[in-house]
Design a protein around this motif. Sequence first.
Motif, PDB file in Angstrom:
ATOM      1  N   ALA A  30       0.832  -1.205   0.000  1.00  0.00           N
ATOM      2  CA  ALA A  30       0.000   0.000   0.000  1.00  0.00           C
ATOM      3  C   ALA A  30       0.866   1.253   0.000  1.00  0.00           C
ATOM      4  O   ALA A  30       0.562   2.247  -0.683  1.00  0.00           O
ATOM      5  CB  ALA A  30      -0.916  -0.005   1.222  1.00  0.00           C
ATOM      6  N   MET A  31       1.966   1.198   0.737  1.00  0.00           N
ATOM      7  CA  MET A  31       2.898   2.328   0.775  1.00  0.00           C
ATOM      8  C   MET A  31       3.558   2.520  -0.587  1.00  0.00           C
ATOM      9  O   MET A  31       3.694   3.648  -1.078  1.00  0.00           O
ATOM     10  CB  MET A  31       3.959   2.073   1.844  1.00  0.00           C
ATOM     11  CG  MET A  31       5.066   3.114   1.889  1.00  0.00           C
ATOM     12  SD  MET A  31       6.307   2.702   3.147  1.00  0.00           S
ATOM     13  CE  MET A  31       7.603   3.876   2.723  1.00  0.00           C
ATOM     14  N   ASN A  32       3.966   1.433  -1.221  1.00  0.00           N
ATOM     15  CA  ASN A  32       4.647   1.525  -2.518  1.00  0.00           C
ATOM     16  C   ASN A  32       3.744   2.070  -3.617  1.00  0.00           C
ATOM     17  O   ASN A  32       4.209   2.768  -4.529  1.00  0.00           O
ATOM     18  CB  ASN A  32       5.184   0.151  -2.931  1.00  0.00           C
ATOM     19  CG  ASN A  32       6.491  -0.188  -2.234  1.00  0.00           C
ATOM     20  OD1 ASN A  32       6.885   0.489  -1.278  1.00  0.00           O
ATOM     21  ND2 ASN A  32       7.159  -1.218  -2.700  1.00  0.00           N
ATOM     22  N   ILE A  33       2.458   1.748  -3.541  1.00  0.00           N
ATOM     23  CA  ILE A  33       1.523   2.207  -4.565  1.00  0.00           C
ATOM     24  C   ILE A  33       1.492   3.737  -4.628  1.00  0.00           C
ATOM     25  O   ILE A  33       1.278   4.326  -5.697  1.00  0.00           O
ATOM     26  CB  ILE A  33       0.108   1.652  -4.273  1.00  0.00           C
ATOM     27  CG1 ILE A  33       0.035   0.180  -4.660  1.00  0.00           C
ATOM     28  CG2 ILE A  33      -0.950   2.438  -5.021  1.00  0.00           C
ATOM     29  CD1 ILE A  33       0.166  -0.083  -6.148  1.00  0.00           C
ATOM     30  N   VAL A  34       1.756   4.384  -3.489  1.00  0.00           N
ATOM     31  CA  VAL A  34       1.737   5.850  -3.433  1.00  0.00           C
ATOM     32  C   VAL A  34       2.717   6.447  -4.436  1.00  0.00           C
ATOM     33  O   VAL A  34       2.451   7.484  -5.054  1.00  0.00           O
ATOM     34  CB  VAL A  34       2.061   6.340  -2.006  1.00  0.00           C
ATOM     35  CG1 VAL A  34       2.164   7.864  -1.965  1.00  0.00           C
ATOM     36  CG2 VAL A  34       0.996   5.853  -1.029  1.00  0.00           C
ATOM     37  N   VAL A  35       3.877   5.789  -4.637  1.00  0.00           N
ATOM     38  CA  VAL A  35       4.909   6.330  -5.515  1.00  0.00           C
ATOM     39  C   VAL A  35       4.462   6.371  -6.972  1.00  0.00           C
ATOM     40  O   VAL A  35       5.010   7.130  -7.773  1.00  0.00           O
ATOM     41  CB  VAL A  35       6.216   5.508  -5.380  1.00  0.00           C
ATOM     42  CG1 VAL A  35       6.134   4.210  -6.172  1.00  0.00           C
ATOM     43  CG2 VAL A  35       7.423   6.339  -5.832  1.00  0.00           C
ATOM     44  N   LEU A  36       3.442   5.581  -7.322  1.00  0.00           N
ATOM     45  CA  LEU A  36       2.925   5.605  -8.698  1.00  0.00           C
ATOM     46  C   LEU A  36       2.186   6.903  -8.985  1.00  0.00           C
ATOM     47  O   LEU A  36       2.060   7.305 -10.142  1.00  0.00           O
ATOM     48  CB  LEU A  36       1.981   4.418  -8.924  1.00  0.00           C
ATOM     49  CG  LEU A  36       2.594   3.022  -8.823  1.00  0.00           C
ATOM     50  CD1 LEU A  36       1.517   1.965  -9.038  1.00  0.00           C
ATOM     51  CD2 LEU A  36       3.724   2.842  -9.835  1.00  0.00           C
ATOM     52  N   PHE A  37       1.718   7.563  -7.941  1.00  0.00           N
ATOM     53  CA  PHE A  37       0.935   8.782  -8.119  1.00  0.00           C
ATOM     54  C   PHE A  37       1.719  10.048  -7.762  1.00  0.00           C
ATOM     55  O   PHE A  37       1.519  11.096  -8.377  1.00  0.00           O
ATOM     56  CB  PHE A  37      -0.341   8.715  -7.273  1.00  0.00           C
ATOM     57  CG  PHE A  37      -1.199   7.524  -7.585  1.00  0.00           C
ATOM     58  CD1 PHE A  37      -2.074   7.547  -8.660  1.00  0.00           C
ATOM     59  CD2 PHE A  37      -1.112   6.363  -6.822  1.00  0.00           C
ATOM     60  CE1 PHE A  37      -2.864   6.454  -8.963  1.00  0.00           C
ATOM     61  CE2 PHE A  37      -1.905   5.259  -7.114  1.00  0.00           C
ATOM     62  CZ  PHE A  37      -2.778   5.303  -8.200  1.00  0.00           C
ATOM     63  N   SER A  38       2.609   9.923  -6.776  1.00  0.00           N
ATOM     64  CA  SER A  38       3.361  11.099  -6.359  1.00  0.00           C
ATOM     65  C   SER A  38       4.636  10.703  -5.631  1.00  0.00           C
ATOM     66  O   SER A  38       4.578  10.056  -4.574  1.00  0.00           O
ATOM     67  CB  SER A  38       2.509  11.993  -5.445  1.00  0.00           C
ATOM     68  OG  SER A  38       3.277  13.029  -4.884  1.00  0.00           O
ATOM     69  N   GLY A  39       5.772  11.078  -6.204  1.00  0.00           N
ATOM     70  CA  GLY A  39       7.047  10.810  -5.554  1.00  0.00           C
ATOM     71  C   GLY A  39       7.180  11.591  -4.258  1.00  0.00           C
ATOM     72  O   GLY A  39       7.732  11.103  -3.267  1.00  0.00           O
ATOM     73  N   GLU A  40       6.660  12.814  -4.232  1.00  0.00           N
ATOM     74  CA  GLU A  40       6.742  13.649  -3.036  1.00  0.00           C
ATOM     75  C   GLU A  40       5.912  13.056  -1.891  1.00  0.00           C
ATOM     76  O   GLU A  40       6.341  13.058  -0.734  1.00  0.00           O
ATOM     77  CB  GLU A  40       6.257  15.062  -3.342  1.00  0.00           C
ATOM     78  CG  GLU A  40       7.176  15.845  -4.281  1.00  0.00           C
ATOM     79  CD  GLU A  40       6.692  17.267  -4.496  1.00  0.00           C
ATOM     80  OE1 GLU A  40       5.661  17.633  -3.886  1.00  0.00           O
ATOM     81  OE2 GLU A  40       7.338  17.994  -5.269  1.00  0.00           O
ATOM     82  N   ALA A  41       4.727  12.556  -2.231  1.00  0.00           N
ATOM     83  CA  ALA A  41       3.880  11.946  -1.206  1.00  0.00           C
ATOM     84  C   ALA A  41       4.543  10.693  -0.639  1.00  0.00           C
ATOM     85  O   ALA A  41       4.522  10.459   0.574  1.00  0.00           O
ATOM     86  CB  ALA A  41       2.510  11.600  -1.800  1.00  0.00           C
ATOM     87  N   TYR A  42       5.158   9.905  -1.535  1.00  0.00           N
ATOM     88  CA  TYR A  42       5.856   8.700  -1.076  1.00  0.00           C
ATOM     89  C   TYR A  42       7.007   9.073  -0.156  1.00  0.00           C
ATOM     90  O   TYR A  42       7.205   8.440   0.892  1.00  0.00           O
ATOM     91  CB  TYR A  42       6.380   7.901  -2.264  1.00  0.00           C
ATOM     92  CG  TYR A  42       7.177   6.683  -1.854  1.00  0.00           C
ATOM     93  CD1 TYR A  42       6.542   5.491  -1.515  1.00  0.00           C
ATOM     94  CD2 TYR A  42       8.572   6.733  -1.775  1.00  0.00           C
ATOM     95  CE1 TYR A  42       7.267   4.379  -1.113  1.00  0.00           C
ATOM     96  CE2 TYR A  42       9.306   5.638  -1.364  1.00  0.00           C
ATOM     97  CZ  TYR A  42       8.643   4.458  -1.039  1.00  0.00           C
ATOM     98  OH  TYR A  42       9.365   3.365  -0.628  1.00  0.00           O
ATOM     99  N   ASN A  43       7.770  10.105  -0.524  1.00  0.00           N
ATOM    100  CA  ASN A  43       8.893  10.530   0.307  1.00  0.00           C
ATOM    101  C   ASN A  43       8.431  11.032   1.665  1.00  0.00           C
ATOM    102  O   ASN A  43       9.137  10.876   2.667  1.00  0.00           O
ATOM    103  CB  ASN A  43       9.695  11.623  -0.403  1.00  0.00           C
ATOM    104  CG  ASN A  43      10.556  11.057  -1.522  1.00  0.00           C
ATOM    105  OD1 ASN A  43      10.808   9.866  -1.581  1.00  0.00           O
ATOM    106  ND2 ASN A  43      10.997  11.922  -2.424  1.00  0.00           N
ATOM    107  N   SER A  44       7.259  11.627   1.711  1.00  0.00           N
ATOM    108  CA  SER A  44       6.707  12.088   2.989  1.00  0.00           C
ATOM    109  C   SER A  44       6.437  10.905   3.909  1.00  0.00           C
ATOM    110  O   SER A  44       6.760  10.938   5.104  1.00  0.00           O
ATOM    111  CB  SER A  44       5.422  12.882   2.756  1.00  0.00           C
ATOM    112  OG  SER A  44       5.674  14.060   2.026  1.00  0.00           O
ATOM    113  N   VAL A  45       5.828   9.864   3.350  1.00  0.00           N
ATOM    114  CA  VAL A  45       5.571   8.642   4.124  1.00  0.00           C
ATOM    115  C   VAL A  45       6.889   8.001   4.524  1.00  0.00           C
ATOM    116  O   VAL A  45       7.087   7.566   5.665  1.00  0.00           O
ATOM    117  CB  VAL A  45       4.716   7.655   3.306  1.00  0.00           C
ATOM    118  CG1 VAL A  45       4.512   6.366   4.085  1.00  0.00           C
ATOM    119  CG2 VAL A  45       3.372   8.271   2.952  1.00  0.00           C
ATOM    120  N   PHE A  46       7.813   7.932   3.570  1.00  0.00           N
ATOM    121  CA  PHE A  46       9.137   7.333   3.765  1.00  0.00           C
ATOM    122  C   PHE A  46       9.876   8.029   4.908  1.00  0.00           C
ATOM    123  O   PHE A  46      10.432   7.388   5.801  1.00  0.00           O
ATOM    124  CB  PHE A  46       9.919   7.441   2.451  1.00  0.00           C
ATOM    125  CG  PHE A  46      11.221   6.706   2.435  1.00  0.00           C
ATOM    126  CD1 PHE A  46      11.263   5.333   2.233  1.00  0.00           C
ATOM    127  CD2 PHE A  46      12.418   7.386   2.604  1.00  0.00           C
ATOM    128  CE1 PHE A  46      12.468   4.661   2.200  1.00  0.00           C
ATOM    129  CE2 PHE A  46      13.627   6.718   2.581  1.00  0.00           C
ATOM    130  CZ  PHE A  46      13.659   5.347   2.375  1.00  0.00           C
TER     131      PHE A  46
END
Length: 216
Positions: A30-46
């Motif tokens: 679920a976390m990885n799927i975020v990177v398909l839509f927004s790299g910035e959002a994924y980095n925030s979670v990361f």
Amino acid sequence: MWLYDSSVGKKVVMSISGIALILFLTFHAAMNIVVLFSGEAYNSVFEFLGSNWYAVAGTLVLAFLVALHFVYAFILTLQNRKARGTNRYAVTARPGKVEWASQNMFVLGIIVVLGLLLHLYNFWANAGACGIEPTDGAAFIAQTFGNPVYALIYIVWLVALWFHLTHGFWSAFQTLGINGKTWFCRWKVIGSVYVTVVVLAFVAVVLRFALCGGAC
């Protein structure tokens, strides 16, 4: 202690640890799927997870569960081989009603563990070695899966993971006694669908960056 001394106890430990690992993979997918839509959002979670003690504690617990799961699988495999003795060479054909994954769970498990070690090396031990900021998880993903060799290795790993988990899912519930004549077949279907969705989420991320040359 019966959890270690008996084969049933070892299977219970493997079932519980296996279910916990599936839940972790669900969260990770679920976390990885975020990177398909927004790299910035994924980095925030990361970054959020990397800066909290419970994320580190969770990683340590995960490492313990993987080690426990693998060690118990190794012990059970040795015990089963010892119990069968030379009889394991008497039949060369695979029983018709026994799944291929069931016959090769230990080998699949080794592939899964080796893939996990590679994954940890890529995203932890190798962090910062390629001129990428440690908090830029999206860039790590893009660079890793932009490499066709790594992309192929990860796909093979995910296929092995799918076979391992589809069998392990219903087998865990069977070991824990949460099944019956009706639910046995249901757990198989539920497990196949659930695991397929989780694994496809990982595959989607790999293919996304493999096909676009690593560009985010």
